[in-house]
Scaffold this active site. Structure first.
Site, PDB file in Angstrom:
ATOM      1  N   HIS A 190       4.805 -34.039 -12.033  1.00 25.81           N
ATOM      2  CA  HIS A 190       3.628 -34.688 -12.611  1.00 25.81           C
ATOM      3  C   HIS A 190       2.327 -34.265 -11.929  1.00 25.81           C
ATOM      4  O   HIS A 190       1.269 -34.261 -12.568  1.00 25.81           O
ATOM      5  CB  HIS A 190       3.788 -36.211 -12.542  1.00 25.81           C
ATOM      6  N   GLU A 238      -1.412 -35.931 -23.610  1.00 22.20           N
ATOM      7  CA  GLU A 238      -1.857 -34.539 -23.515  1.00 22.20           C
ATOM      8  C   GLU A 238      -2.723 -34.141 -24.704  1.00 22.20           C
ATOM      9  O   GLU A 238      -2.988 -32.959 -24.899  1.00 22.20           O
ATOM     10  CB  GLU A 238      -0.644 -33.597 -23.425  1.00 22.20           C
ATOM     11  N   ASN A 280       6.017 -31.110 -17.427  1.00 27.56           N
ATOM     12  CA  ASN A 280       6.095 -32.127 -16.380  1.00 27.56           C
ATOM     13  C   ASN A 280       7.492 -32.189 -15.780  1.00 27.56           C
ATOM     14  O   ASN A 280       7.647 -32.347 -14.559  1.00 27.56           O
ATOM     15  CB  ASN A 280       5.710 -33.499 -16.952  1.00 27.56           C
ATOM     16  N   ARG A 323     -22.205 -26.267 -27.558  1.00 29.33           N
ATOM     17  CA  ARG A 323     -23.380 -27.013 -28.006  1.00 29.33           C
ATOM     18  C   ARG A 323     -23.493 -28.353 -27.262  1.00 29.33           C
ATOM     19  O   ARG A 323     -22.469 -29.019 -27.022  1.00 29.33           O
ATOM     20  CB  ARG A 323     -23.298 -27.282 -29.508  1.00 29.33           C
ATOM     21  N   ASP A 353      -0.703 -32.876 -14.046  1.00 28.73           N
ATOM     22  CA  ASP A 353      -2.111 -33.307 -14.037  1.00 28.73           C
ATOM     23  C   ASP A 353      -3.048 -32.129 -13.824  1.00 28.73           C
ATOM     24  O   ASP A 353      -4.117 -32.051 -14.437  1.00 28.73           O
ATOM     25  CB  ASP A 353      -2.327 -34.351 -12.947  1.00 28.73           C
ATOM     26  N   ASP A 388      -3.302 -30.399 -28.876  1.00 29.02           N
ATOM     27  CA  ASP A 388      -2.132 -30.897 -28.155  1.00 29.02           C
ATOM     28  C   ASP A 388      -1.545 -29.740 -27.354  1.00 29.02           C
ATOM     29  O   ASP A 388      -1.418 -28.613 -27.853  1.00 29.02           O
ATOM     30  CB  ASP A 388      -1.098 -31.457 -29.124  1.00 29.02           C
ATOM     31  N   ILE A 389      -1.189 -30.002 -26.080  1.00 30.22           N
ATOM     32  CA  ILE A 389      -0.571 -28.969 -25.245  1.00 30.22           C
ATOM     33  C   ILE A 389       0.902 -28.849 -25.646  1.00 30.22           C
ATOM     34  O   ILE A 389       1.637 -29.848 -25.674  1.00 30.22           O
ATOM     35  CB  ILE A 389      -0.698 -29.322 -23.751  1.00 30.22           C
TER      36      ILE A 389
END
Length: 513
Positions: A390, A421, A385, A410, A394, A377-378
């Site tokens: 916004h 997010e 934002n 991998r 993005d 999670d950011i």
């Protein structure tokens, strides 16, 4: 100039004309020698008008002087031995003029109505060619018989009989030998396999055997006169069905030569008639057989050509279908790929993640392998934002997602956007230690982006919080337990101050610098 290529000298116009004249004279001599039923009679067939017509059709009208010269020489040599003084000049000139008129008219009609290609290539063209030959032969015969009458070589009471005889000689010979020359020119030398050559040799051997049986070895009586000459028709049909019109024309020539030789030596079904009647019957038989054989051969050749054309078109259609199918499959694959990719971040979407999780869960259960997961999670993304907008949000989300995907190396590992997010990493065959290693690499990759974040309370740059978990599918019931475990660890990471990695089953947490 040295090194300059020069064009070869063009063939002078007189050379083809001389060659046509010589060939015309040779054809006339061979006809008088081998195509005569009895000495002193007219030949059964005239090959020279066929040569003249084929020369004009294949070489153009520029060889007409050669036709006229050859006709003058041949007819002059023929009639000079039968008349005294210069009385041969008028019939020779008249017959030569008739041959030239017949040839020019026939070639013009063929070019006008049948075009420049093979006039025997289709049934309609072949039938029209036979009519043109018959009509042009009638024109030449009328001119020839008129000149012979004016030269007092044919009495008036014999005009009709002699005219019919000459017309049959002319038309039948032009059809037989003209078709042979044209078919040899347009079809060339046969290119066949070994089995086809064996079949062809067997065919011509059968033709020779049957024709010799009918016209040479059979000597009928008044009670055994049967129309056995019609037995050659199935053989002609055999050639038409199995070979090209070239072989049909060669078979006709073989039948004609054997029938003529046998009749001349007292065999065949035409005995018991007068010499004139036998000549007329033999000419009529050869003419009718030639017309029927050529038309059947043209019909079968046309059907083979149509079949080949349909096969070629079908192959082209199938190729186009294959191309369209491949294009549709490619488009479908692209659409399917787009449906599995998140449009904002460029990584897999939640649908793709759920499908992959289902497959990897079943595989890990079957193999008894662990299955790891990172829930990412950011930190303070809503504040990002609100502060930057916004569009910038993005951009930030996309950069973070690409950095995460770049650090998960991998091929079997999957990075997907789970929602908002939140980003999730599915790590097959990965235990707790492996999940920790990947999580640390993800933390470092996002930190190296150095994206400014003025609204964050943990750092001046964009940071992430990670919760990791590992389960053995054989020991748990549902794959949702893995997601819930990773989500719980993410919640713990946020509670402990964000910007860190928390792994289930491990007490210590890894914090970003």
């Amino acid at each position: 100039m040295r090194g300059t290529l020069t064009r070869p000298p063009a063939v002078p116009d007189w050379l083809p004309n001389v060659l046509v004249a010589l060939l015309y004279c040779a054809a006339a001599w061979l006809g008088d020698r081998f195509l005569m039923l009895e000495l002193g009679m007219d030949t059964v067939l005239w090959p020279q008008p066929a040569l003249a017509l084929a020369a004009l059709l294949l070489r153009g009208r520029r060889v007409w002087p050669g036709v006229l010269l050859g006709a003058l020489l041949a007819e002059g040599w023929r009639w000079s031995g039968q008349t005294a003084g210069l009385n041969w000049l008028l019939p020779a000139l008249g017959i030569a003029a008739g041959v030239l008129a017949q040839t020019l008219a026939g070639a013009w009609l063929v070019r006008r109505h049948l075009g420049a290609g093979n006039p025997l290539g289709s049934f309609g063209h072949c039938l029209l060619f036979c009519l043109i030959v018959a009509a042009s032969a009638l024109l030449g015969t009328l001119i020839a018989i008129a000149s012979a009458y004016l030269g007092q070589l044919v009495p008036q009471k014999m005009l009709l009989a002699q005219g019919c005889l000459w017309w049959l000689c002319n038309a039948s010979g032009t059809l037989l030998f003209g078709s042979l020359l044209l078919n040899l020119y347009y079809h060339g030398w046969p290119r066949l396999g070994r089995e086809a050559w064996y079949e062809m040799l067997a065919y011509f051997g059968t033709v020779a055997l049957l024709t010799a049986s009918i016209f040479i070895w059979w000597h009928p009586t008044m009670d055994t006169t049967y129309p056995l000459d019609m037995l050659v028709l199935p053989l002609v049909a055999w050639a038409a069905f199995r070979f090209s019109p070239r072989e049909v024309a060669l078979a006709l020539l073989l039948i004609t030569l054997l029938a003529l030789w046998g009749t001349r030596h007292g065999g065949g079904p035409y005995l018991g008639f007068s010499a004139y009647s036998t000549l007329i019957i033999l000419q009529t038989y050869i003419g009718i057989l030639t017309v029927v054989a050529l038309c059947v051969a043209a019909l079968m050749s046309e059907q083979r050509h149509i079949k080949q054309e349909l096969g070629r078109q079908q192959e082209q259609l199938e190729q186009q279908v294959r191309i369209r199918t491949l294009a549709l499959e490619q488009s479908h694959a692209e659409v399917l790929a787009l449906s599995r990719v998140d449009s904002v971040t460029g990584i897999a979407n939640r649908r793709c993640f759920e499908e992959s999780l289902d497959g990897e869960w079943r595989r890990a259960r079957r193999l008894g392998a662990p299955l790891g997961m990172l829930m990412i999670d950011i930190d303070y993304f809503k504040l990002y934002n609100d502060h930057y907008g916004h569009v910038s949000g993005d951009y930030c989300l996309r950069e973070v997602a690409q950095a995460i995907r770049g650090s998960v190396r991998r091929p079997q590992d999957l990075v997907a956007r789970y929602g908002g997010e939140e980003i999730i990493c599915l790590l097959p065959d990965t235990g707790a230690d492996g999940v920790a290693v990947v999580g640390e690499a993800v933390l470092e990759a996002v930190r190296e982006l150095q994206l400014p974040h003025a609204g964050s309370s943990v750092a001046s740059i964009v940071t992430i919080s990670i919760g990791g978990a590992t389960v053995h599918p054989r020991e748990v019931v549902d794959s949702r337990q893995l997601i819930e475990a990773a989500d719980r660890e993410l919640y713990r990471a946020k509670q402990q101050g964000r910007n860190r990695l928390v792994i289930a089953g491990r007490d210590e947490a890894t914090a970003g610098r």
